[in-house]
Motif scaffolding. Structure first.
Motif, PDB file in Angstrom:
ATOM      1  N   ALA A  28       0.665  -1.237  -0.136  1.00  0.00           N
ATOM      2  CA  ALA A  28       0.053   0.032  -0.058  1.00  0.00           C
ATOM      3  C   ALA A  28       0.944   1.355   0.065  1.00  0.00           C
ATOM      4  O   ALA A  28       1.988   1.404   0.612  1.00  0.00           O
ATOM      5  CB  ALA A  28      -0.956   0.006   1.297  1.00  0.00           C
ATOM      6  N   GLN A  29       0.353   2.262  -0.604  1.00  0.00           N
ATOM      7  CA  GLN A  29       1.158   3.374  -0.816  1.00  0.00           C
ATOM      8  C   GLN A  29       1.050   4.400   0.498  1.00  0.00           C
ATOM      9  O   GLN A  29      -0.042   4.416   1.033  1.00  0.00           O
ATOM     10  CB  GLN A  29       0.618   4.167  -2.036  1.00  0.00           C
ATOM     11  CG  GLN A  29       1.188   3.984  -3.305  1.00  0.00           C
ATOM     12  CD  GLN A  29       2.505   4.524  -3.770  1.00  0.00           C
ATOM     13  OE1 GLN A  29       2.987   5.358  -2.828  1.00  0.00           O
ATOM     14  NE2 GLN A  29       3.040   3.658  -4.695  1.00  0.00           N
ATOM     15  N   LEU A  30       2.018   5.066   0.915  1.00  0.00           N
ATOM     16  CA  LEU A  30       1.617   5.756   2.228  1.00  0.00           C
ATOM     17  C   LEU A  30       0.856   7.283   1.628  1.00  0.00           C
ATOM     18  O   LEU A  30       1.184   7.864   0.537  1.00  0.00           O
ATOM     19  CB  LEU A  30       2.919   6.501   2.864  1.00  0.00           C
ATOM     20  CG  LEU A  30       3.436   5.434   3.848  1.00  0.00           C
ATOM     21  CD1 LEU A  30       4.679   6.335   4.601  1.00  0.00           C
ATOM     22  CD2 LEU A  30       2.435   4.947   4.827  1.00  0.00           C
ATOM     23  N   PRO A  31      -0.249   7.540   2.354  1.00  0.00           N
ATOM     24  CA  PRO A  31      -0.970   8.706   1.818  1.00  0.00           C
ATOM     25  C   PRO A  31       0.033  10.010   2.086  1.00  0.00           C
ATOM     26  O   PRO A  31       0.918   9.816   2.918  1.00  0.00           O
ATOM     27  CB  PRO A  31      -2.246   8.936   2.884  1.00  0.00           C
ATOM     28  CG  PRO A  31      -2.175   7.688   3.559  1.00  0.00           C
ATOM     29  CD  PRO A  31      -0.721   6.828   3.310  1.00  0.00           C
ATOM     30  N   ALA A  32      -0.279  11.185   1.554  1.00  0.00           N
ATOM     31  CA  ALA A  32       0.445  12.330   1.527  1.00  0.00           C
ATOM     32  C   ALA A  32      -0.161  12.874   2.979  1.00  0.00           C
ATOM     33  O   ALA A  32      -1.469  12.648   3.249  1.00  0.00           O
ATOM     34  CB  ALA A  32       0.200  13.470   0.269  1.00  0.00           C
ATOM     35  N   SER A 209      -6.926   5.791   1.599  1.00  0.00           N
ATOM     36  CA  SER A 209      -6.538   7.110   1.477  1.00  0.00           C
ATOM     37  C   SER A 209      -5.447   7.670   0.595  1.00  0.00           C
ATOM     38  O   SER A 209      -4.285   6.557   0.797  1.00  0.00           O
ATOM     39  CB  SER A 209      -6.415   7.778   2.945  1.00  0.00           C
ATOM     40  OG  SER A 209      -6.060   8.945   3.039  1.00  0.00           O
ATOM     41  N   THR A 210      -5.376   8.357   0.001  1.00  0.00           N
ATOM     42  CA  THR A 210      -4.003   9.039  -0.707  1.00  0.00           C
ATOM     43  C   THR A 210      -3.590  10.160   0.051  1.00  0.00           C
ATOM     44  O   THR A 210      -2.577  10.834  -0.272  1.00  0.00           O
ATOM     45  CB  THR A 210      -4.313   9.127  -1.957  1.00  0.00           C
ATOM     46  OG1 THR A 210      -5.230  10.117  -2.404  1.00  0.00           O
ATOM     47  CG2 THR A 210      -4.886   8.066  -2.834  1.00  0.00           C
ATOM     48  N   GLN A 211      -4.396  10.775   0.894  1.00  0.00           N
ATOM     49  CA  GLN A 211      -3.914  12.066   1.411  1.00  0.00           C
ATOM     50  C   GLN A 211      -4.899  12.359   2.828  1.00  0.00           C
ATOM     51  O   GLN A 211      -6.057  12.243   2.639  1.00  0.00           O
ATOM     52  CB  GLN A 211      -4.380  13.286   0.657  1.00  0.00           C
ATOM     53  CG  GLN A 211      -4.074  14.667   1.249  1.00  0.00           C
ATOM     54  CD  GLN A 211      -4.899  15.649   1.156  1.00  0.00           C
ATOM     55  OE1 GLN A 211      -4.473  16.446   0.172  1.00  0.00           O
ATOM     56  NE2 GLN A 211      -5.943  16.021   1.604  1.00  0.00           N
ATOM     57  N   VAL A 212      -4.065  12.005   3.858  1.00  0.00           N
ATOM     58  CA  VAL A 212      -4.648  12.301   5.301  1.00  0.00           C
ATOM     59  C   VAL A 212      -4.495  13.894   5.889  1.00  0.00           C
ATOM     60  O   VAL A 212      -3.716  14.556   5.180  1.00  0.00           O
ATOM     61  CB  VAL A 212      -3.890  11.408   6.399  1.00  0.00           C
ATOM     62  CG1 VAL A 212      -4.228  10.028   5.957  1.00  0.00           C
ATOM     63  CG2 VAL A 212      -2.496  11.505   6.369  1.00  0.00           C
ATOM     64  N   ARG A 213      -5.390  14.145   6.400  1.00  0.00           N
ATOM     65  CA  ARG A 213      -5.533  15.811   6.823  1.00  0.00           C
ATOM     66  C   ARG A 213      -5.280  16.032   8.128  1.00  0.00           C
ATOM     67  O   ARG A 213      -6.214  15.604   9.086  1.00  0.00           O
ATOM     68  CB  ARG A 213      -6.900  16.250   6.419  1.00  0.00           C
ATOM     69  CG  ARG A 213      -7.413  16.300   4.958  1.00  0.00           C
ATOM     70  CD  ARG A 213      -8.651  16.709   4.698  1.00  0.00           C
ATOM     71  NE  ARG A 213      -9.879  16.360   5.889  1.00  0.00           N
ATOM     72  CZ  ARG A 213     -10.733  15.192   5.345  1.00  0.00           C
ATOM     73  NH1 ARG A 213     -10.656  14.485   4.269  1.00  0.00           N
ATOM     74  NH2 ARG A 213     -11.522  14.848   6.528  1.00  0.00           N
TER      75      ARG A 213
END
Ligand SMILES: *Cc1c(COP(=O)(O)O)cnc(C)c1O
Length: 234
Positions: A28-32, A209-213
């Motif tokens: 899995a890719q780490l989200p930005a 998720s590709t981006q966590v806030r």
């Protein structure tokens, strides 16, 4: 000298990596990480910029309009995402201030954004906010109206939609909401999936998720004040 922002960002990445490993999600890719700087002052933000972090989120146009122009001048490569509700009378300002609008949630806003972008000769990628919990008080398009709204935004208004965003109900397990958002994004072939906050970013990472806030886990607890309210107002 310790570089606290770098340590905090690395810690979040490490937590996500650890969680993905625990779920056997090895490729899995780490989200930005979108650093959510709402309510924090420029002094709190600058160390993150100095550490090379480029991705930031704000939820109010007014607040961003005060803080960000000088920061963007100094750090022209940083990207600012709008993650809060946007009024149609503020789209001109939002289009000049932000690089991505994550909170596109209704046809009238799609109309206004398209007009403002044309006027400013600036084409911003937008994410559609999905009200996965179908909460009446929350912004966002209901999941069953997403496809129609997506076509309206892209075909009728000419907007560039690259992703989806959600804020799951505060009192529920966010996992089904994250899974639903990922399913909806894949169905529309949208690459950007903005989900996960300080309390649940690792879970969001494991569900697409590709981006966590992330706000408080980076900047510390927010003081519960309304920064744009005049003294005495509530
Ligand atoms: C404030 C906010 C966040 C960050 O919340 P934390 O719990 O502080 O990480 C994320 N997304 C949206 C839309 C927000 O308004």
């Amino acid at each position: 000298m310790t570089d606290l922002p770098t340590i905090k960002l690395q810690k979040i990445n490490e937590n996500m990596r650890e969680f993905l490993r625990s779920r056997a999600l090895l490729d899995a890719q780490l989200p930005a990480i979108l650093a959510v700087s709402k309510t924090y002052t420029a002094e709190a933000i600058i160390p993150f910029l100095q550490a090379g972090h480029l991705l930031f989120g704000e939820n109010r146009v007014q607040e961003a309009a005060v803080k960000w122009p000088p920061l963007k001048k100094e750090y022209p490569h940083c990207k600012l995402h709008l993650i809060g509700a946007l009024q149609t009378n503020k789209t001109d300002e939002a289009v000049t201030l932000f690089d991505v609008i994550e909170s596109l949630d209704r046809p009238k806003l799609a109309d206004a954004l398209a007009k403002s972008m044309k006027k400013a000769h600036r084409r911003l990628p937008c994410y559609i906010q999905v009200n996965t919990g179908e909460e009446p008080q929350k912004s966002g398009i209901a999941p069953q109206q997403l496809e129609e709204f997506y076509h309206y935004s892209t075909e009728t208004c000419g907007l560039t939609i690259t992703g989806l965003m959600c804020i799951p109900p505060a009192d529920e397990n966010p996992a089904p909401h994250f899974a639903l958002l990922t399913t909806l994004a894949r169905r529309l072939n949208l690459p950007d999936i903005s989900m996960g906050m300080s309390s649940d970013y690792a879970l969001a990472a494991s569900l697409g998720s590709t981006q966590v806030r992330i706000g408080s886990a980076l900047f510390g607890e927010r003081v519960p004040v309304e920064p744009s309210a005049a003294p005495g107002q509530s």
